[in-house]
Design a protein around this motif. Structure first.
Motif, short mmCIF file in Angstrom:
data_model
loop_
_atom_site.label_atom_id
_atom_site.label_comp_id
_atom_site.label_asym_id
_atom_site.label_seq_id
_atom_site.Cartn_x
_atom_site.Cartn_y
_atom_site.Cartn_z
N SER A 328 41.36 85.05 23.56
CA SER A 328 41.98 84.44 24.74
C SER A 328 41.65 82.96 24.79
O SER A 328 40.66 82.49 24.22
N ASP A 329 42.50 82.20 25.49
CA ASP A 329 42.27 80.76 25.62
C ASP A 329 40.93 80.49 26.31
O ASP A 329 40.18 79.58 25.91
N GLU A 330 40.63 81.28 27.34
CA GLU A 330 39.37 81.09 28.06
C GLU A 330 38.17 81.31 27.14
O GLU A 330 37.18 80.56 27.18
N ALA A 331 38.27 82.34 26.29
CA ALA A 331 37.17 82.63 25.37
C ALA A 331 36.98 81.51 24.37
O ALA A 331 35.85 81.09 24.07
N HIS A 332 38.09 80.98 23.83
CA HIS A 332 38.01 79.88 22.87
C HIS A 332 37.35 78.65 23.52
O HIS A 332 36.47 78.01 22.92
N ILE A 333 37.77 78.33 24.72
CA ILE A 333 37.23 77.15 25.40
C ILE A 333 35.76 77.36 25.74
O ILE A 333 34.93 76.45 25.57
N ALA A 334 35.41 78.55 26.20
CA ALA A 334 34.01 78.84 26.51
C ALA A 334 33.15 78.73 25.26
O ALA A 334 32.07 78.14 25.29
N ARG A 335 33.64 79.25 24.14
CA ARG A 335 32.89 79.18 22.89
C ARG A 335 32.71 77.74 22.44
O ARG A 335 31.62 77.33 22.02
N ASP A 336 33.80 76.95 22.51
CA ASP A 336 33.72 75.56 22.07
C ASP A 336 32.68 74.77 22.88
O ASP A 336 31.90 74.00 22.32
N HIS A 337 32.70 74.98 24.17
CA HIS A 337 31.76 74.25 25.02
C HIS A 337 30.33 74.70 24.78
O HIS A 337 29.41 73.87 24.70
N TYR A 338 30.14 76.00 24.62
CA TYR A 338 28.78 76.48 24.41
C TYR A 338 28.25 76.07 23.04
O TYR A 338 27.08 75.69 22.91
N GLU A 339 29.09 76.11 22.02
CA GLU A 339 28.64 75.74 20.68
C GLU A 339 28.26 74.26 20.62
O GLU A 339 27.31 73.88 19.93
N THR A 340 29.00 73.42 21.36
CA THR A 340 28.64 72.00 21.43
C THR A 340 27.30 71.84 22.13
O THR A 340 26.43 71.07 21.69
N LEU A 341 27.14 72.56 23.22
CA LEU A 341 25.89 72.50 23.97
C LEU A 341 24.74 73.09 23.16
O LEU A 341 23.59 72.60 23.25
N PHE A 342 25.03 74.09 22.37
CA PHE A 342 24.00 74.77 21.60
C PHE A 342 23.28 73.82 20.65
O PHE A 342 22.08 73.96 20.40
N GLU A 343 23.99 72.82 20.14
CA GLU A 343 23.37 71.84 19.24
C GLU A 343 22.23 71.12 19.95
O GLU A 343 21.20 70.81 19.34
N SER A 344 22.43 70.83 21.25
CA SER A 344 21.36 70.19 22.01
C SER A 344 20.23 71.17 22.31
O SER A 344 19.05 70.80 22.28
N LEU A 345 20.60 72.41 22.59
CA LEU A 345 19.59 73.42 22.93
C LEU A 345 18.66 73.71 21.76
O LEU A 345 17.48 74.02 21.97
N VAL A 346 19.18 73.64 20.54
CA VAL A 346 18.36 74.00 19.37
C VAL A 346 17.78 72.77 18.67
O VAL A 346 17.13 72.91 17.64
N LEU A 347 17.99 71.57 19.25
CA LEU A 347 17.45 70.37 18.62
C LEU A 347 15.95 70.47 18.43
O LEU A 347 15.41 70.09 17.39
N VAL A 348 15.27 71.00 19.43
CA VAL A 348 13.81 71.11 19.33
C VAL A 348 13.42 71.98 18.15
O VAL A 348 12.40 71.72 17.48
N ASP A 349 14.21 73.01 17.84
CA ASP A 349 13.91 73.85 16.68
C ASP A 349 14.09 73.09 15.37
O ASP A 349 13.30 73.25 14.43
N VAL A 350 15.13 72.26 15.33
CA VAL A 350 15.37 71.45 14.12
C VAL A 350 14.20 70.51 13.88
O VAL A 350 13.67 70.41 12.76
N VAL A 351 13.78 69.83 14.94
CA VAL A 351 12.67 68.88 14.80
C VAL A 351 11.38 69.63 14.48
O VAL A 351 10.60 69.21 13.60
N ALA A 352 11.15 70.75 15.16
CA ALA A 352 9.92 71.51 14.94
C ALA A 352 9.84 72.06 13.52
O ALA A 352 8.76 72.07 12.90
N ASN A 353 10.96 72.51 12.99
CA ASN A 353 10.96 73.03 11.62
C ASN A 353 10.66 71.92 10.61
O ASN A 353 9.94 72.14 9.63
N THR A 354 11.22 70.75 10.86
CA THR A 354 10.92 69.61 9.98
C THR A 354 9.45 69.26 10.05
O THR A 354 8.80 69.01 9.01
#
Length: 673
Positions: A328-354
């Motif tokens: 559905s269009d709503e699902a696509h839009i929700a996924r796109d927004h969350y996946e963009t936000l997810f990059e910020s949410l997991v930044l600490v993991d990226v830095v911590a792993n490095t």
């Protein structure tokens, strides 16, 4: 501590029709039900509380305003009304809130002062003993505010001598108190649960929430009230950090208008948030989360994500996950927004792993490990204290690390704050005070706070037991370590992990890495009328110098390597390079004298003189340039004291003379014998 106010009365279940009572700011045909349910006051020990429910919102309890305030604060509140339309609620210090039930407004002449009451900490597991409040002062006077609840479709209800408001509204207004309350009804237990925000040992965290996830729909009235309450939160009781997508829009328009005007996607979010479908509602929260995300304080989908792991088999979560993965269009839009936000949410993991990879080479140089997960590396002339949160015990761990590093004779001390997501403000302020005390010679931290709803700005001074010996004394004023301090930051340094480097940078401490990740506001938790909760930037914001705290601490040395594939964080953890940069930063070709400070003061007395040291430190590197001991004369006695002394001297002379005569006589007697 406030003594518990028990509600002792018989169980009531009374249905009243209030159409004939003009004092009630409700619809003419509104039906209110009053009943007594369980009250859990920061623990599982049950008491009883009177709640009120409307026919259209049977799951939204209204509470007596005075009673609610008595539970979250210490001290007595009082409610008075001359006409049973307008009610004045007075706090223990005489500050007032006025609730107009005809116009559905709440007015505070001084909202900040009304909230400035000692909070009820009964049952809290949080204990901090190394700080004490000293004083505060007004930098910018607050404005009076009137919150128009009617504009949000929210009723303020007169009920005889009581004025009652919906629980989610009370929670929004006063959640800065560190206390909040949520309605819980799983069919077996119905209760108002008072909780301490973010208490790690909260009893409520153990409650099963699966009953909230059984139905796929809600009524239109419930959806509208929930959305309107959300708008109230963001219009009045939100810190408005400058780094959210909607920040600029919300400066000039209300939250509802911002959603209408920003983009088609924010319009869709509003549409979904108002839907009677709970699946739509979840997608709306997911989309909205992107536009109000501020780095980690405001996380709209917090509860939803937790439910996806704890209650994945419930009808609502199962249905929503199927929808989220659909076309559905709503699902696509929700996924796109969350996946963009997810990059910020997991930044600490990226830095911590490095960091974990890069610090592997220093594993044999770890000399201390602590209960919180913090640890100390000593690499040549550099000590590195690695800590990823500000726990209540962090000051004790840091002090041990500093003493260990001092005994090892190192010169440079790095606080690795690069993966620090925040924690307790008092812990951060202790550290900021300690690492700048070499030049400040003060155990006091003066911080400024902005109240977003009122515009009031306040200087708040706390005193710290810097040596952690249990006493607040003059030893704390000069307690410091002779290190060159530096702080390592990244975009994953958030909240207090951001405030520490911003604060320290304003006092000349070196910052390395990349700009920290923002987070100027305190954080609280809000409960919507459906029981779903989310953390949110609160109304109080830290003000540090003239810096925008949400934009992070400016760095003295940028260490991130920009590549075609994105940022390479490995250079953050090259300790040899960092050690050289710190040494160079604090190198001083020519000392610049700072202001003369007084140390080691010994007060003069009438009996003997005193002394003090006049000390000058370099304003650049903090090294001591000169020290001169100044001696002072004994104090002159006051005339009364002088007369007393003279009289005592005369008396002493007389006594001595008499004693001498007695001695002579005694000698003569001995001779005669």
């Amino acid at each position: 501590m406030k003594k518990l106010l028990k509600v002792i009365s018989v169980i009531l279940s009374i249905t009243l029709v209030f159409g004939a009572f003009g004092a009630l700011a409700v619809h003419a045909d509104a039906v209110i039900t009053e009943r007594e349910i369980d009250l859990l006051l920061f623990s599982l020990s049950p008491y009883r509380i009177h709640c009120f429910f409307t026919e259209t919102l049977p799951n939204v309890p209204y509470l007596d305003v005075e009673e609610y305030l008595q539970y979250i604060y210490n001290g007595d509140f009082d409610t008075a009304s001359d006409d049973f339309e307008t009610y004045t609620v007075t706090n223990p210090y005489g500050e007032t809130m006025v609730v107009d039930t005809v116009n559905d407004t709440v007015t505070f002449e001084n909202f900040d002062a009304f909230m400035a009451v000692e909070v009820n900490e009964e049952g809290s597991s949080i204990e901090i003993n190394y700080v004490q409040y000293l004083n505060d002062s007004v930098i910018n006077e607050p404005s009076a505010i009137t919150v128009d609840l009617g504009a949000y479709g929210i009723d303020a209800i007169a009920y005889g001598t009581q004025v009652i408001l919906p629980l989610p509204v009370l929670g929004a207004m006063f959640s800065s108190s560190y206390n909040n309350a949520v309605y819980y009804n799983n069919g077996e237990m119905e209760a108002i649960c008072f909780v301490h925000t973010f208490d790690p040992e909260s009893y409520y965290d153990e409650f099963d929430q699966s009953h909230r996830l059984q139905s796929l729909t809600r009524t239109a009235a419930e959806a509208e009230f929930n959305y309107n309450t959300l708008c109230l939160y963001f219009d009045w009781f939100f810190g408005r950090p400058s780094n959210t997508v909607l920040a600029e829009s919300m400066e000039t328009m209300c939250f509802d208008e911002a959603l209408d005007n920003y983009s088609e996607h924010t319009q869709l979010a509003k549409q979904l948030l108002l839907s009677e479908s709970m699946v739509d509602y979840f997608n709306g929260m997911l989309i909205l989360g992107y536009y109000v995300f501020d780095g980690g304080h405001t996380v709209m989908m917090n509860t939803l994500l937790n439910y996806c792991t704890e209650y994945i088999t419930t009808p609502l979560i199962s249905e929503w996950l199927d929808n989220y993965a659909g076309d559905s269009d709503e699902a696509h839009i929700a996924r796109d927004h969350y996946e963009t936000l997810f990059e910020s949410l997991v930044l600490v993991d990226v830095v911590a792993n490095t960091r974990a990879t890069e610090y592997e080479q220093y594993k044999d140089e770890i000399v201390a490990e602590y209960d919180s997960g913090a640890y100390l590396i000593i690499h040549g002339d550099l000590a590195v204290f690695v800590f990823d949160s500000f726990e209540t015990d962090t000051p004790y761990e840091l002090l041990d690390a500093l003493q260990t590093a001092s005994e090892a004779g190192v010169k440079n001390f790095l606080l690795d704050d690069s993966c620090n997501g925040g924690g307790y403000v008092m812990a951060y302020q202790y550290i900021a005070t300690l690492i700048t005390n070499k030049q400040n010679r003060s155990n006091k931290h003066a911080g400024a706070e902005l109240s977003v709803p009122t515009g009031g700005v306040y200087s708040v001074v706390y005193e710290f037991d810097l040596d952690l010996d249990g006493d607040f004394d003059e030893d704390d004023e000069t307690f410091c370590f002779d290190f060159n301090f530096a702080i390592l930051t990244s975009q994953a340094s958030f909240s207090c992990g951001n405030s520490l480097p911003v604060d320290a940078a304003s006092q000349g401490v070196m910052i390395l890495g990349e700009n920290s990740g923002g987070g100027s506001c305190y954080v609280t938790n809000r409960y919507l009328s459906d029981g779903f909760d989310f953390p949110i930037s609160d109304i109080l914001k830290l003000v540090i110098s003239d810096l925008d705290v949400d934009l992070g601490a400016p760095v003295d040395e940028y260490l991130i390597e920009e590549t075609a594939d994105g940022k390479n964080y490995a250079p953050l953890y090259d300790l040899d390079n960092i050690n050289g940069l710190i040494t160079a930063f604090y190198a001083c070709d020519e000392h610049v004298p700072g202001d003369t400070v007084i140390e080691n003061e010994v007060p003069a007395t009438v009996e003997e003189g005193g002394s003090y040291d006049e000390v000058v430190y370099c304003a650049v590197c903090g090294e001591e340039i000169s020290r001169e001991t100044v001696y002072t004369d004994p104090l002159e006695p006051s005339p009364e004291v002088a007369d007393s002394i003279d009289a005592n001297v005369v008396t002493a002379i007389v006594l001595i003379s008499l004693a001498g005569a007695c001695v002579v006589l005694q000698r003569k007697k001995n001779i005669v014998r």
